[in-house]
Design an enzyme around this catalytic site. Structure first.
Site, PDB file in Angstrom:
ATOM      1  N   ASN A 148       0.848  -1.192   0.000  1.00 40.02           N
ATOM      2  CA  ASN A 148       0.000   0.000   0.000  1.00 40.02           C
ATOM      3  C   ASN A 148       0.879   1.236   0.000  1.00 40.02           C
ATOM      4  O   ASN A 148       2.104   1.142   0.099  1.00 40.02           O
ATOM      5  CB  ASN A 148      -0.977  -0.010   1.186  1.00 40.02           C
ATOM      6  CG  ASN A 148      -0.247  -0.032   2.508  1.00 40.02           C
ATOM      7  OD1 ASN A 148       0.465   0.906   2.846  1.00 40.02           O
ATOM      8  ND2 ASN A 148      -0.401  -1.113   3.257  1.00 40.02           N
TER       9      ASN A 148
ATOM     10  N   PRO B 100      -1.644 -12.253  10.596  1.00 42.26           N
ATOM     11  CA  PRO B 100      -2.024 -11.948  11.983  1.00 42.26           C
ATOM     12  C   PRO B 100      -2.262 -10.455  12.134  1.00 42.26           C
ATOM     13  O   PRO B 100      -1.673  -9.652  11.405  1.00 42.26           O
ATOM     14  CB  PRO B 100      -0.805 -12.386  12.795  1.00 42.26           C
ATOM     15  CG  PRO B 100       0.321 -12.448  11.814  1.00 42.26           C
ATOM     16  CD  PRO B 100      -0.271 -12.722  10.466  1.00 42.26           C
TER      17      PRO B 100
END
Ligand code: CTP
Length: 413
Positions: free
Chosen positions: A217, A312
């Site tokens: 990103n 996670p």
């Protein structure tokens, strides 16, 4: 007008260098004097083509030196030595590309760079130049080098420049420069985080698809860098875990570089154990590629079908093994008013606060210089900030977090 009470009684060496924005030094000088500062002005010779030294001398009520040849070691001593050693800080505003290059390379052929070379007090610069000059790799390398040496940068603005182009490189607003200096003095005076350890995560993570491609990103790490600087200013020992490609981090931090979200978790665990304040400003990738291609995926093999598995949640994992006296803060990047999601995420992830920002607004997009934060706990909005530079937002946020941390640590003694 902001409350800049920590400026009262300070002595600041104000240096103007050769940029069209040199005229702004007059306004900065005047506002500093009005805020109770003793301003000792200096100029490079090229700045005098834009602004007469008499203007700064008159506004400051102090002699303004613009050349090393005027520096004769008279009654006030050698100016390029005393100004950088006997004032509280040096402010270079505007700082030209040439001055940044001089500072980076230790050149001292003018009175401003000579003063900086002899300085023992903090140096703060507010750059001003054309976008191409600002973004040039040479300038950016100089900025990174100077930041590494502890020189503090007041971010430039985006807007119409003197050359009529629109882009980055515009000098900060006078009000933001004064707020920056005020925050610096507040932090220097109080040092409320002295003896405390702060862990900050910054930037995005990358999940490899094959040997050359990744899922990632656009997080720049600018907010993380600003938070790291604020924590340092408040006296903390600071660890920053950085995703790939983040902006330069301030000098004086312990930096750990990671690539994937799992790397971020592995690096965070041991540091978080002993940290007093944990701020997860990173944008970790939520998914990784289960069927990574060894080597490079070839176009001739057709469009790849990616099998994604969930990563996670680093923040939740850190919360799961927290100590009660720690303060743990997350961030939430949202489209639209971030408060409802920040409150929900705070409750779901079990942290103390979540700082929301609207990535769809002009203040808050990934990579932008400005932001508009909203601090939430698991029940409600705690504070909505005005739009500001990330540097100022970080100082304001740090002040609120410091109060919450000290309160918590006092209660758990
Ligand atoms: N975070 C994390 N680990 C992840 C994803 C996010 O630790 N795998 C942390 C971020 O560092 C941030 C907070 O969780 O402090 C919120 O991140 P954000 O991306 O806004 O939230 P998500 O939980 O990923 O939710 P969504 O993408 O659905 O908005």
């Amino acid at each position: 007008m902001a409350d800049n009470t920590s400026l009262v009684g300070k002595r600041i060496t104000l240096c103007a260098t050769g940029s069209v924005a040199a005229y702004r030094a007059a306004d900065i000088c005047s506002k500093l004097v009005q805020a109770g500062v003793t301003v000792l002005p200096l100029m490079t010779e090229s700045a005098t083509a834009f602004l007469h030294p008499r203007t700064l001398a008159t506004l400051a009520g102090q002699a303004c030196y613009a050349s090393l040849s005027e520096d004769d070691g008279g009654s006030t001593g050698i100016v390029h030595i005393t100004r950088g050693q006997e004032t509280d800080i040096i402010l270079i505003a505007p700082a030209s590309a040439n001055t940044l290059a001089n500072l980076a390379h230790g050149l001292c052929s003018d009175i401003v760079s000579a003063t900086c070379l002899a300085a023992t007090v903090p140096v703060v610069v507010s750059p001003a130049m054309n976008t191409q000059m600002w973004e040039h790799p040479a300038t950016q390398a100089n900025v990174a080098l100077l930041m590494n040496r502890g020189i503090k940068f007041i971010p430039t603005r985006h807007g119409q420049l003197a050359c009529r182009a629109v882009g980055d490189g515009k000098i900060a607003e006078t009000e933001d420069i004064l707020s920056f200096l005020n925050a610096l003095f507040v932090a220097q005076q109080d040092q409320p985080l002295k003896g405390k350890r702060v862990l900050i995560t910054a930037g995005g993570t990358r999940e490899p698809i094959d040997a050359v491609r990744f899922i990632g990103n656009a997080s720049s790490g600018k907010m993380g860098a600003a938070l790291a600087q604020a924590a340092l200013d408040f006296g903390a020992s600071v660890d920053v875990i950085c995703g790939p490609g983040v902006v330069p981090m301030p000098a004086g931090i312990n930096r750990v570089d990671v690539t994937t979200t799992n790397d971020l978790l592995d690096a965070s665990r041991p540091i978080a154990k002993t940290a007093d304040l944990v701020i997860m400003a990173a944008a970790p990738a939520d998914y990784r590629v289960a069927n990574q291609v060894a080597g490079k995926h070839k176009k001739s093999d057709g469009p790849p079908v990616l099998e994604l598995v969930e990563n996670p949640d680093v923040l939740m994992q850190i919360v799961a093994s927290r100590r009660p006296e720690q303060l743990i803060v997350g961030f939430a990047a949202e489209v639209g008013d971030p408060a409802p999601e920040a409150i929900r995420k705070c409750a779901d992830k079990g942290c103390d606060f979540v700082v929301g920002n609207n990535i769809a607004s002009e203040h808050g997009a990934f990579g932008s210089e400005t932001t508009q934060l909203v601090l939430c706990n698991a029940q409600t909005v705690v504070s909505r900030f005005e739009p500001s530079t990330k540097t100022i937002a970080a100082e304001q946020l740090m002040q609120l977090l410091v109060s919450a941390l000290l309160e918590r640590q006092m209660l758990s003694v």
